[in-house]
Design a protein around this motif. Structure first.
Motif, mmCIF file in Angstrom:
data_model
loop_
_atom_site.group_PDB
_atom_site.id
_atom_site.type_symbol
_atom_site.label_atom_id
_atom_site.label_comp_id
_atom_site.label_asym_id
_atom_site.label_seq_id
_atom_site.Cartn_x
_atom_site.Cartn_y
_atom_site.Cartn_z
ATOM 1 N N ILE A 186 -12.711 -68.301 -31.418
ATOM 2 C CA ILE A 186 -12.379 -67.246 -30.822
ATOM 3 C C ILE A 186 -12.338 -67.978 -29.228
ATOM 4 O O ILE A 186 -11.596 -67.567 -28.332
ATOM 5 N N ASN A 187 -12.581 -69.170 -29.063
ATOM 6 C CA ASN A 187 -12.543 -70.062 -27.756
ATOM 7 C C ASN A 187 -11.450 -70.986 -27.805
ATOM 8 O O ASN A 187 -10.981 -71.683 -27.032
ATOM 9 N N SER A 188 -10.609 -70.722 -29.100
ATOM 10 C CA SER A 188 -9.419 -72.138 -29.251
ATOM 11 C C SER A 188 -8.239 -71.195 -29.061
ATOM 12 O O SER A 188 -8.160 -70.145 -28.845
ATOM 13 N N ASN A 189 -7.205 -72.000 -29.174
ATOM 14 C CA ASN A 189 -5.797 -71.328 -29.312
ATOM 15 C C ASN A 189 -5.056 -71.058 -30.373
ATOM 16 O O ASN A 189 -3.928 -71.008 -30.442
ATOM 17 N N VAL A 190 -5.748 -71.070 -31.405
ATOM 18 C CA VAL A 190 -5.129 -70.959 -32.894
ATOM 19 C C VAL A 190 -4.907 -69.533 -32.892
ATOM 20 O O VAL A 190 -5.208 -68.477 -32.427
ATOM 21 N N ARG A 191 -3.718 -69.288 -33.800
ATOM 22 C CA ARG A 191 -3.034 -67.892 -34.338
ATOM 23 C C ARG A 191 -3.086 -67.636 -35.741
ATOM 24 O O ARG A 191 -3.468 -66.365 -35.806
ATOM 25 N N LYS A 192 -3.329 -68.428 -36.553
ATOM 26 C CA LYS A 192 -3.523 -68.267 -37.725
ATOM 27 C C LYS A 192 -4.724 -69.096 -38.688
ATOM 28 O O LYS A 192 -4.784 -70.457 -38.346
ATOM 29 N N VAL A 193 -5.559 -68.219 -39.081
ATOM 30 C CA VAL A 193 -6.643 -69.006 -39.805
ATOM 31 C C VAL A 193 -7.099 -68.596 -41.095
ATOM 32 O O VAL A 193 -6.740 -67.437 -41.544
ATOM 33 N N ALA A 194 -7.583 -69.564 -41.920
ATOM 34 C CA ALA A 194 -7.890 -69.158 -43.212
ATOM 35 C C ALA A 194 -9.172 -69.594 -43.517
ATOM 36 O O ALA A 194 -9.944 -70.363 -43.135
ATOM 37 N N VAL A 195 -10.098 -68.534 -44.182
ATOM 38 C CA VAL A 195 -11.388 -68.797 -44.326
ATOM 39 C C VAL A 195 -11.803 -68.849 -46.048
ATOM 40 O O VAL A 195 -11.182 -68.045 -46.435
ATOM 41 N N ILE A 220 -12.850 -58.669 -33.884
ATOM 42 C CA ILE A 220 -13.539 -58.209 -32.602
ATOM 43 C C ILE A 220 -13.316 -58.767 -31.260
ATOM 44 O O ILE A 220 -13.200 -58.252 -30.336
ATOM 45 N N ASN A 221 -13.147 -59.836 -31.204
ATOM 46 C CA ASN A 221 -13.014 -60.659 -30.031
ATOM 47 C C ASN A 221 -11.764 -61.269 -29.967
ATOM 48 O O ASN A 221 -11.209 -61.088 -28.596
ATOM 49 N N GLN A 222 -10.865 -61.258 -30.848
ATOM 50 C CA GLN A 222 -9.493 -61.900 -30.731
ATOM 51 C C GLN A 222 -8.646 -61.332 -31.928
ATOM 52 O O GLN A 222 -8.248 -61.789 -32.826
ATOM 53 N N PRO A 223 -8.327 -59.992 -31.502
ATOM 54 C CA PRO A 223 -7.604 -59.153 -32.342
ATOM 55 C C PRO A 223 -6.184 -59.683 -32.935
ATOM 56 O O PRO A 223 -5.874 -59.332 -33.994
ATOM 57 N N LYS A 224 -5.695 -60.505 -32.259
ATOM 58 C CA LYS A 224 -4.299 -61.246 -32.443
ATOM 59 C C LYS A 224 -4.276 -62.295 -33.522
ATOM 60 O O LYS A 224 -3.196 -62.588 -34.021
ATOM 61 N N ILE A 225 -5.392 -62.822 -33.635
ATOM 62 C CA ILE A 225 -5.451 -64.122 -34.738
ATOM 63 C C ILE A 225 -5.382 -63.618 -36.106
ATOM 64 O O ILE A 225 -6.184 -62.436 -36.440
ATOM 65 N N GLU A 226 -4.498 -64.000 -36.748
ATOM 66 C CA GLU A 226 -4.225 -63.579 -38.177
ATOM 67 C C GLU A 226 -5.577 -64.313 -39.130
ATOM 68 O O GLU A 226 -5.638 -65.523 -38.958
ATOM 69 N N VAL A 227 -6.111 -63.660 -39.988
ATOM 70 C CA VAL A 227 -7.163 -64.268 -40.492
ATOM 71 C C VAL A 227 -6.752 -63.834 -42.252
ATOM 72 O O VAL A 227 -6.673 -62.806 -42.664
ATOM 73 N N TYR A 228 -7.091 -65.064 -42.929
ATOM 74 C CA TYR A 228 -6.538 -64.993 -44.388
ATOM 75 C C TYR A 228 -8.035 -65.370 -45.231
ATOM 76 O O TYR A 228 -8.487 -66.615 -44.795
ATOM 77 N N ASN A 229 -8.545 -64.735 -46.076
ATOM 78 C CA ASN A 229 -9.748 -64.873 -46.761
ATOM 79 C C ASN A 229 -9.299 -65.575 -48.288
ATOM 80 O O ASN A 229 -8.418 -64.652 -48.723
#
Length: 264
Positions: free
Chosen positions: A109-118, A136-145
């Protein structure tokens, strides 16, 4: 607890097996003067496909064992246990309890990433803990699980760097690769053993985040330090001490000489 009195007490670390040693490896680098007690619950390995109730029960027993050894803090070096049992363990003790998820989320959440995969076990992915905490902290980050259950046996069998590992990585992650992600989070402490395979697969433009160095840095800034010339590491397992001793050195990048068998 009196911090002056307890600063020389050991730090406790537990995992369902060998994976948590990838966390301990970095703890030893960042906190070279500390004593550590590591518990691997090999009798119940892996936690990632167990019920929530069993995960919580196993984790509580691990924490209770470490507390019986007078540790000054506990690191839950297992993403599945961190997902389901951390808050319950925190409610039962006064010593600090750290998990491997919160520091990684903070980093994202403290980085500049836009798309993250977990990437994680079935239970970690099912919990949605990374996605929920990030959004919750960065709603614009796309997260793929993505659950990658075969990664653990590949690592346990020493098959990293082989065609088998490459094939399984492609099987699980070809859809993720098409998403053009910025960052990969290794949501299982076994997965750093596959980091070179994953770097080769995703290329240099995808950063790979795992909990070991992050939690180690967090602890080094927050814990009351010890001052010893010859720090001690004690290893305990609930099953297969010979296997732990044989294969654990790969995870720790350091020879393990003595492992104690315990019943929780």
């Amino acid at each position: 607890m009196n911090m002056k009195k307890t600063s020389n007490y050991p730090i406790g670390v537990f995992d369902s097996g060998l994976g948590g040693l990838t966390v301990l490896k970095h703890l030893l680098e960042f906190l070279p003067n500390e004593d550590f007690i590591y518990l691997g619950d090999l009798a119940n390995l892996p936690y990632g496909n167990k019920s929530q109730k069993n995960i919580v029960d196993y984790s509580i027993k691990c924490a209770q064992f470490l507390q019986s050894k007078n540790v000054k803090s506990i690191i839950i070096a297992c993403n599945t246990a961190s997902s389901y049992a951390c808050n319950i363990i925190r409610e039962s003790t006064e010593i600090p309890i750290y998990n491997v998820i919160d520091p990684c989320v903070e980093e994202v959440i403290n980085s500049n990433v836009r798309k993250v995969a977990v990437l994680g076990t079935e239970k970690t992915v099912e919990s949605n803990i990374y996605s929920n905490s990030i959004k919750i902290n960065q709603p614009k980050i796309e997260v793929y699980n993505k659950a990658c259950p075969l990664f653990v046996p590949i690592v346990e069998e020493g098959l990293e760097g082989t065609e088998i590992a490459s094939s399984v990585i492609d099987y699980y992650l070809k859809d993720i690769k098409r998403k053009k992600i910025d960052q990969l989070i290794l949501g299982c402490t076994h997965y750093p053993i596959l980091i070179d395979d994953l770097k080769n697969y995703f290329g240099k433009y995808v950063s790979i985040l795992h909990s070991g160095p992050i939690i180690a840095k967090t602890l080094s800034l927050s814990i009351e330090g010890a001052y010893k010339n010859t720090p001690k590491i004690s290893y305990y397992v609930t099953d297969s001490p010979q296997r732990f001793e044989k294969y654990g050195s790969k995870f720790l990048s350091k020879k393990i000489n003595s492992v104690n068998l315990v019943t929780l």
